[in-house]
Structures are given as structure tokens and as C-alpha cells.
Design a protein around this motif. Structure first.
Motif, PDB file in Angstrom:
ATOM      1  N   PHE A  21      59.968  15.512  41.546  1.00 34.87           N
ATOM      2  CA  PHE A  21      58.986  14.485  41.805  1.00 34.87           C
ATOM      3  C   PHE A  21      58.899  14.218  43.305  1.00 34.87           C
ATOM      4  O   PHE A  21      59.895  13.922  43.942  1.00 34.87           O
ATOM      5  CB  PHE A  21      59.362  13.175  41.085  1.00 34.87           C
ATOM      6  N   ARG A 123      54.250   9.392  33.760  1.00 33.95           N
ATOM      7  CA  ARG A 123      53.987   8.031  34.222  1.00 33.95           C
ATOM      8  C   ARG A 123      55.235   7.342  34.770  1.00 33.95           C
ATOM      9  O   ARG A 123      56.298   7.359  34.145  1.00 33.95           O
ATOM     10  CB  ARG A 123      53.419   7.177  33.090  1.00 33.95           C
ATOM     11  N   ASP A 181      51.210  17.288  41.098  1.00 37.71           N
ATOM     12  CA  ASP A 181      51.746  15.990  41.459  1.00 37.71           C
ATOM     13  C   ASP A 181      50.715  14.883  41.320  1.00 37.71           C
ATOM     14  O   ASP A 181      51.063  13.720  41.141  1.00 37.71           O
ATOM     15  CB  ASP A 181      52.278  16.029  42.897  1.00 37.71           C
ATOM     16  N   LYS A 184      50.259  12.156  38.116  1.00 42.76           N
ATOM     17  CA  LYS A 184      51.085  10.996  37.824  1.00 42.76           C
ATOM     18  C   LYS A 184      50.225   9.777  37.541  1.00 42.76           C
ATOM     19  O   LYS A 184      49.294   9.461  38.271  1.00 42.76           O
ATOM     20  CB  LYS A 184      52.022  10.699  38.994  1.00 42.76           C
ATOM     21  N   GLU A 235      58.236   9.397  33.340  1.00 42.95           N
ATOM     22  CA  GLU A 235      59.005  10.037  34.411  1.00 42.95           C
ATOM     23  C   GLU A 235      60.188   9.178  34.830  1.00 42.95           C
ATOM     24  O   GLU A 235      61.287   9.685  35.079  1.00 42.95           O
ATOM     25  CB  GLU A 235      58.103  10.302  35.614  1.00 42.95           C
ATOM     26  N   LEU A 359      54.015   6.782  43.845  1.00 43.63           N
ATOM     27  CA  LEU A 359      52.685   7.324  43.561  1.00 43.63           C
ATOM     28  C   LEU A 359      52.023   7.927  44.794  1.00 43.63           C
ATOM     29  O   LEU A 359      50.864   8.351  44.734  1.00 43.63           O
ATOM     30  CB  LEU A 359      51.798   6.229  42.969  1.00 43.63           C
TER      31      LEU A 359
END
Length: 385
Positions: A21, A123, A181, A184, A235, A359
Motif C-alpha cells: 500500500f 477500503r 493504487d 482505494k 485494507e 488515500l
């Protein structure tokens, strides 16, 4: 609220996820000048638009619970109309209600990239319980967990416009099929029935969390989906609890598999303190385990709370709860008058920063949002820690 489990630490360490991530810290300029700050008026215990309506008794199945739940719904409809709201319902008998089934209602608020298909979005999940204790009569539970609910509400309102700008930019650049990516999303869980009705046991506690985790485990996505079920798409499960007093109550890093996220939040706390953006006691450090080693003990299952049915199913959890509970815990003093509002505001700000960095919203706050999404050396992955 949660209980310590005294039957020993869980042996062994949880292996890190194979997923990577990205995480981009916000610049000092964004923190100082562009990021929406918590407004004192929102957290006034009598008139605050976010906090005050939650500071009432809200035992599951009672009018107070319904009033607070409607407050959440009104907030999202009014301030965050792009979010999707759903309810997850269950009933259960309790030690205090005989054969009567008590209703439990979890509120799930979700916002995903607009081009996404079901099952293909991971998420960030921010969580707090909104119920209050059955006894003593009139118990409020300001730290437990009215204030954490309000902190999350502020954070979602503060990042929503930047999230819109980011996703509009991604679509305009035509990169939605190239950059995994950007898939998300974010969701908020306001969970019901965390508190025990009589005394904390495996069956008299976390009613809503147990029901939701089980249901999502069996809510299977289409066969071609990236994530096999709704639970798998979480996530990171960030649980806020027992926050908002002026006491010095350090929070340990509880989970090995999510220690990377604890480190990033601790770094954000340090930067906010250094920039003078916190209003609470500057001598308190909330997240002191930033330098904890991978070989140290992580007491993942010691603290009993809403995360347990999720972590037991493999969800990565960042548990933001102090090891030593506030002195007002489970007393009538856990009310609005005993909150430290600067601390509440600072937790709201830290939650905002963490969500924005997770984010990757750097460059999308304010009217001069960047039109190009940047990837640089500041981007880290959890497998690097």
C-alpha cells in the motif's frame, strides 16, 4: 467498553500481508494552510453540530440509539451526499432481556472511486462504536465512544472535497486502468452493541461487530473480483476508542501486521506537534511505540474490543485505545463535561491527516489542487518496514 484479556499473550507473530500500500505524507504547507481544521463550534458539548447530538444515552434498541443514528444519517446526507449509506441489522438475546431479542444496527458509510466495480476496491475503514452502556441509568460514554464518532465525522468531512478532486483528476488523465493504487476507497463503520449488558463475555459484548464480520465474510463478490468478499476488501481497520480526556494515556502498537500504519500515524502526530497545530497538552505523546522492533511483543488479542471478530478473520487492525483506561471509564463522569475539547479536536485532526495520507491526497486540498498525481521518494509501502 473493552476489557483486558488476562489469560496470556498470543504466541507468535502475524505475517505481513503480501499487498503493498502506498502512503504519501502531506506537505507542511498543506498541513498549515490548506487542510480543513477542526472547528471548535463542531465540538461544543452543548451545541456542537458533530458532538453534542451524540452525548445522550444510546443503549441499543432505545429511542436514544435511534436519535444518534439519525444524526449520523443527517450528517452524511447534508455534508457528504456522495457517500453511500447502508444498515446492517441483527438481533440477539442478552443476559438482561430474557427471551426478548434486542435489535442492533450498524451504520456503514462508503465512498468508492466512481468508476469502480463491485469487489475491486480496497477500503481504508474507520471505526467507532456508538452505543452506550445499559447500566448505570443515564450513562453517556463521552470517550466511550461519542467523541471518537465525532472525530471520524470531522475527518470524513475534511477530506471529502480533496478526494473528489483526486478522482476527477484520475479520470481526466485516463489512468484508471493503469494504477491499481487509485482503486482505494474509504468507509466508516459506526457499530452498535459493543458494550456488555451485564458483564463482558464472548457472548455478552461486541454484538454488532460479531454480526457484521460474520455477514461480510459470507458476502461473496463476483468470481472475477479482486477481493473475494466484503471483509477481504478492508485494507486497514482503524478503531478509535476511549479518546478525548486530558490524561496522559499512551497508546501501544498492538498489532504486528499493522505496525507500519501505527508508525505513520505516530510520525504525523510528531509533525503536527512540531508545527504547533495541536491545541492540547504538548507534553503528552499519544503514540510512543514508533521505534518498536519487529521482534518485540505485539499483544494483538489482549485488548477486547470491536476489532476482535475482524482480526480473527485476517483483517489488519490499527487499534487506537490506551493501555490504561481513562479515570472516568464506565462511570457517570464519562460525560461531555469531562472531555478535554482541545484533545478531541487534536484527535480529529490527526485522524484527518492519517486518512488523507493513506488515500494520497497531497496536492488536492484547496482551490489550487495539483493536476498531476506525483509519486516520489516520500511514498512508502508497508513491506518496507
Amino acid at each position: 467498553m473493552c476489557r483486558w484479556l488476562f489469560n496470556g499473550l498470543v504466541a507468535g507473530l502475524v505475517f505481513l500481508s503480501l499487498h503493498v500500500f502506498a502512503y504519501t505524507p502531506l506537505s507542511d504547507d498543506t498541513l498549515l494552510y490548506l487542510l480543513p481544521q477542526p472547528e471548535p463550534a463542531d465540538f461544543d458539548i452543548h451545541t456542537g453540530a458533530l458532538l453534542a447530538p451524540i452525548l445522550i444515552p444510546r443503549v441499543p434498541g432505545t429511542p436514544g440509539s435511534q436519535i444518534v443514528r439519525q444524526h449520523f444519517v443527517d450528517f452524511f446526507h447534508r455534508s457528504l451526499p456522495s457517500w453511500s449509506l447502508t444498515f446492517q441489522n441483527s438481533t440477539s438475546k442478552t443476559p438482561t432481556h430474557g427471551n426478548t431479542e434486542v435489535p442492533f444496527v450498524n451504520l456503514v458509510a462508503t465512498r468508492d472511486p466512481p468508476w469502480i466495480q463491485a469487489g475491486n476496491v480496497g477500503r481504508l475503514t474507520l471505526v467507532a462504536h456508538y452505543d452506550s452502556k445499559y447500566k448505570p441509568d443515564g450513562f453517556i460514554g463521552a470517550t466511550d465512544s461519542a467523541a471518537p464518532c465525532a472525530m471520524i465525522m470531522h475527518a470524513m468531512k475534511a477530506i471529502d472535497a480533496a478526494l473528489t478532486k483526486k478522482w476527477e483528476t484520475v479520470q481526466a488523465q485516463g489512468d484508471i486502468e493503469l494504477d491499481f493504487d487509485e482503486y482505494k476507497g474509504i468507509q466508516v463503520l459506526f457499530l452498535d452493541g459493543e458494550e456488555a449488558f451485564h458483564s463482558w463475555t464472548a457472548t455478552d459484548s461486541i454484538y454488532g461487530a460479531r454480526s457484521l464480520a460474520e455477514e461480510w465474510e459470507h458476502t461473496i463478490n463476483p468470481a472475477t473480483s479482486i477481493y473475494k468478499n466484503r471483509l477481504d476488501s478492508i485494507e486497514l481497520f482503524v478503531l478509535l476508542d476511549l479518546l478525548g480526556t486530558s490524561e496522559d494515556l499512551p497508546i501501544p502498537s498492538w498489532q504486528h501486521s499493522s505496525h507500519w500504519s501505527y508508525v505513520k500515524m505516530a510520525e504525523a502526530e510528531g509533525r503536527l506537534r512540531k508545527l504547533g497545530l495541536f491545541k492540547s497538552n504538548p507534553s503528552h505523546t499519544w503514540l510512543p511505540d514508533k521505534d518498536k522492533k519487529e521482534s518485540d511483543v505485539f499483544s494483538s488479542y489482549v485488548m477486547q474490543d470491536d476489532h476482535l471478530p475482524f482480526i480473527a478473520r485476517g483483517v489488519h487492525v490499527l487499534h487506537l485505545i490506551p493501555a490504561r483506561f481513562p479515570s472516568v471509564w464506565h462511570t457517570m463522569n464519562d460525560d461531555g463535561e469531562h472531555l478535554d475539547i482541545p484533545t478531541v479536536q487534536d484527535w480529529a485532526l490527526l485522524t484527518t491527516v492519517f486518512a488523507a495520507e493513506y488515500l494520497e491526497l497531497e496536492g488536492f486540498f484547496g482551490s489550487s489542487a495539483n493536476k498531476n498525481i506525483k509519486r516520489d521518494a516520500a511514498v512508502i509501502s508497508k513491506t518496507e518496514l
